[in-house]
Design an enzyme around this catalytic site. Sequence first.
Site, PDB file in Angstrom:
ATOM      1  N   LYS A  79      30.859  39.920   9.467  1.00  0.00           N
ATOM      2  CA  LYS A  79      31.376  39.955   8.101  1.00  0.00           C
ATOM      3  C   LYS A  79      30.259  39.638   7.115  1.00  0.00           C
ATOM      4  CE  LYS A  79      35.226  37.965   5.386  1.00  0.00           C
ATOM      5  NZ  LYS A  79      36.343  36.993   5.441  1.00  0.00           N
ATOM      6  N   SER A 160      40.858  38.481   4.354  1.00  0.00           N
ATOM      7  CA  SER A 160      39.737  39.163   3.714  1.00  0.00           C
ATOM      8  C   SER A 160      38.758  39.818   4.681  1.00  0.00           C
ATOM      9  CB  SER A 160      38.967  38.159   2.844  1.00  0.00           C
ATOM     10  OG  SER A 160      38.438  37.105   3.653  1.00  0.00           O
ATOM     11  N   SER A 184      42.432  34.723   7.074  1.00  0.00           N
ATOM     12  CA  SER A 184      41.621  35.920   6.852  1.00  0.00           C
ATOM     13  C   SER A 184      41.107  36.585   8.119  1.00  0.00           C
ATOM     14  CB  SER A 184      40.432  35.597   5.934  1.00  0.00           C
ATOM     15  OG  SER A 184      40.880  35.394   4.617  1.00  0.00           O
TER      16      SER A 184
END
Length: 509
Positions: A79, A160, A184
């Site tokens: 990420k 996210s 997330s």
Amino acid sequence: MKRHLQLTIKQLSASYADGSISPRLVVDHALDDAVKLKHLNAFIRISPENSLHQGKESEHRYENKNQLSVLDGVPIAIKDNFCTKNLTTTCASGMLSNFVPPYNATVCERLAASGTVLVGKTNMDQFAMGSGTVDSIFGPTKNIWSNDLSDNKWHIAGGSSGGSATAVAAGICYAAIGSDTGGSTRNPASYCGVVGLKPTYGLVSRHGLIPLVNSMDVPGVFTRNVSDCVDILNAIAGPDAKDSTTIRRPFKKIDIPFFEDFDLRNVRVGIPKEYHCEGLTKEVLETWMKVADLLEDNGAHVEQVSLPNTAASIFVYSILNQCEVASNMARYDGIEYGHRAGNESSTEELYANTRAEGFNTVVKTRILTGNYFLLRKNYQKYFEKALRVRRLIADDFKRVFETPKNNEKIVDVLLTPTTLSDAPLYSDFISQSNRDQCAVQDFCTQPANMAGIPAISIPIRLSKRGLPIGLQLMSRSLNEEMLLRVAGWIEAQVEFDCLENEQIYAARS
């Protein structure tokens, strides 16, 4: 379908070792797939030169019988809020669009030391503030399970960490790292039909993870199966001198024969009644009850439990999240690093213009709200009160896991929904505000972050719309082994594999 995609990480490693599959070939396929599936927008940046170099080095190690670990040569993704040395790390924000870290996050360092091959950095909501991966300056990520990827008819990937979940679900990589502040990792794992683990707070180092909420942030793991999740966790967990919040005692690597000799008769499963909440769809409820029945029919002790402060959890989370955001975002002032506005006549104007240009509306709203809560006149009314209720929420979990009363039995794991529905349509999702989205999407997931306990989402079945439905397991702190054992047992019973689904196969073809 490429043959190697059906293998677990251990099977892939064994194939590398016997020479039946080449690490360089697998890396080539991963890079090709990342380009072929770029319409999903899972990646912010692909690093082909770095990947090919790492793949070549891995192949040489296998040829010389010097493999570093079971992860040697395994393609992964990270990420884009984890610092990667000499590789741009943006947090999907204009504020950091040109930020190149001079060091690796500890998670990245440990994965690299295990021989993994980094395919690229994945898309996310700006600074991880969202639950859909729709607020990135690089555009939203699309869920590969969508029946229609045109216009706005596609489904969200969750957030996210939606880019990481999509990269794994699409078969581009075997594992991906996300971050989990209020769900997330588990939220997109549920929507994308993959496994998503949030470890115990402090089990995995946060060093190099650009912070959102320091007291809740945890690096998370995405894989297609529970066995692979264990392999990644074993590589990244453990104390870190660079992160004072990591648990100091050494991490004992987990070695689990998931499907052999696991006796459910010694397992107590709690069903929290508060998670049967408003907005929970019939399909998710039915899935939840069917898995609870499956566990009970196979010898587990399944009982209803109560977590009475769950209803207040989302409000407490919102307050504490925005207060810590206000503090963490203060570092982005245009002076030390990140975006800097130009032609200002004063320092105050430089700060104001830099932050106005670098942050989107969601980030600015959370900063303003957090600063309001932290005003001297509001500090006790909001921040301190939220901290007290957070302790009550943590005590609810402690009571069912550790300190039973009135002859109650200690519960080993809790079984709950991960999300209240399958993945929403993008057009429906963006019709609500970011705050309202997170209040709904994070209802079942964020209590675990406030208590610091481990939690995992595992895919169970498809909804009538052909979208994945996942369930969540939670356990007491540092009880990852039990959590993963139960998750592995359920996985073996439901036999969900996203890459065997015709829909995913067609999307990849």
